[in-house]
Scaffold this active site. Structure first.
Site, PDB file in Angstrom:
ATOM      1  N   HIS A  24    -112.684  -6.674  35.324  1.00 29.32           N
ATOM      2  CA  HIS A  24    -111.995  -6.277  34.084  1.00 29.32           C
ATOM      3  C   HIS A  24    -112.867  -5.352  33.234  1.00 29.32           C
ATOM      4  O   HIS A  24    -112.363  -4.376  32.682  1.00 29.32           O
ATOM      5  CB  HIS A  24    -111.625  -7.503  33.239  1.00 29.32           C
ATOM      6  CG  HIS A  24    -110.326  -8.142  33.619  1.00 29.32           C
ATOM      7  ND1 HIS A  24    -109.126  -7.473  33.550  1.00 29.32           N
ATOM      8  CD2 HIS A  24    -110.022  -9.397  34.045  1.00 29.32           C
ATOM      9  CE1 HIS A  24    -108.147  -8.292  33.929  1.00 29.32           C
ATOM     10  NE2 HIS A  24    -108.659  -9.465  34.239  1.00 29.32           N
ATOM     11  N   HIS A  64    -113.872 -11.556  39.284  1.00 27.41           N
ATOM     12  CA  HIS A  64    -112.577 -11.141  38.732  1.00 27.41           C
ATOM     13  C   HIS A  64    -112.744 -10.635  37.293  1.00 27.41           C
ATOM     14  O   HIS A  64    -112.225  -9.569  36.928  1.00 27.41           O
ATOM     15  CB  HIS A  64    -111.589 -12.320  38.790  1.00 27.41           C
ATOM     16  CG  HIS A  64    -110.256 -12.038  38.177  1.00 27.41           C
ATOM     17  ND1 HIS A  64    -109.100 -11.936  38.928  1.00 27.41           N
ATOM     18  CD2 HIS A  64    -109.877 -11.820  36.884  1.00 27.41           C
ATOM     19  CE1 HIS A  64    -108.089 -11.655  38.116  1.00 27.41           C
ATOM     20  NE2 HIS A  64    -108.533 -11.584  36.874  1.00 27.41           N
ATOM     21  N   GLU A  65    -113.484 -11.399  36.482  1.00 30.58           N
ATOM     22  CA  GLU A  65    -113.686 -10.998  35.079  1.00 30.58           C
ATOM     23  C   GLU A  65    -114.559  -9.743  34.992  1.00 30.58           C
ATOM     24  O   GLU A  65    -114.324  -8.868  34.158  1.00 30.58           O
ATOM     25  CB  GLU A  65    -114.318 -12.139  34.275  1.00 30.58           C
ATOM     26  CG  GLU A  65    -113.477 -13.416  34.197  1.00 30.58           C
ATOM     27  CD  GLU A  65    -112.029 -13.169  33.815  1.00 30.58           C
ATOM     28  OE1 GLU A  65    -111.767 -12.292  32.978  1.00 30.58           O
ATOM     29  OE2 GLU A  65    -111.149 -13.856  34.382  1.00 30.58           O
ATOM     30  N   CYS A  72    -103.902 -13.578  37.105  1.00 27.74           N
ATOM     31  CA  CYS A  72    -104.544 -12.951  35.952  1.00 27.74           C
ATOM     32  C   CYS A  72    -103.657 -13.150  34.730  1.00 27.74           C
ATOM     33  O   CYS A  72    -102.437 -12.971  34.818  1.00 27.74           O
ATOM     34  CB  CYS A  72    -104.725 -11.458  36.232  1.00 27.74           C
ATOM     35  SG  CYS A  72    -105.508 -10.565  34.892  1.00 27.74           S
TER      36      CYS A  72
HETATM   37 ZN   LIG Z   1    -107.680 -11.116  34.981  1.00 31.71          ZN
END
Ligand SMILES: [Zn+2]
Length: 196
Positions: A151, A147-148, A105
């Site tokens: 966030h 993954h995004e 990340c």
């Molecule tokens: Zn990330």
């Protein structure tokens, strides 16, 4: 303009993002800056919280993965051209048996760990022109989107590790939050001591 990337430990990375509207101030300028920031750091994805904004917006461009010789030609070709802007995204479904992939990340430099996720997702989102899409993705593209997406839900990949792994990287994470790390892109560290 390249923006500083927010480092691990900043409270904005823990916030759940808010939806935005078409008239969000200077949206095009923000997207341009985010793409520039992501490419400058050789990332394959970047979410708004990583530049300090708690809104539901993230970008994905997997072209860097296309060089990966471990992948078959069809997936390489697909990754090479995959570029999308996701606004107000909602994952509707995640299916299949969880698989491990070594994730990293931009907010957590030099930490890479295996993370388990389901291989197939269906997601609803608006693109940069505020047109609505519902699409299904698989494999590495799905992985980057997950993954995004995490966030904008206030979740980091390190939150998904075993308690043993978490303990092992605790010191490293604390150093990152203090800026005690060498990184070749611009970052903002929440616990850095002010220079006099
Ligand atoms: Zn990330």
């Amino acid at each position: 303009m390249v923006l500083p990337i927010v480092a691990y430990g900043d409270p904005v990375l823990k916030k759940k993002g808010k939806d935005i509207t078409k008239d969000y101030p200077n949206l095009q300028g923000l997207l341009d800056n985010m793409y520039e920031t992501m490419y400058n750091a050789y990332g394959v994805g970047l979410a708004a919280p990583q530049i300090g904004l708690d809104i539901r917006l993230f970008l994905v461009d997997t072209s860097a993965f296309a060089e990966d010789t471990g992948l078959d030609e069809q997936e390489q070709a697909y990754l090479k051209d995959f570029k999308r802007t996701f606004i107000n995204a909602q994952i509707i479904e995640e299916t299949g048996d969880e698989w491990a992939f070594n994730e990293g990340c931009l907010s957590i430099p030099d930490v890479r760990e295996d993370v388990f996720r389901k291989p197939k997702i269906t997601i609803e989102y608006y693109d940069e022109n505020f047109e609505k899409h519902t699409e299904t993705f698989e494999g590495l593209v799905a992985r980057v989107i997950q993954h995004e997406y995490d966030h904008i839900e206030g979740i980091l990949f390190t939150d998904k590790l075993s308690s043993l792994k978490k303990r092992l990287i605790k010191g490293k994470l604390s150093n990152i939050s203090k800026g005690k790390i060498s990184v070749d892109y611009k970052m903002r560290f929440p616990n850095q001591k002010k220079k006099r």
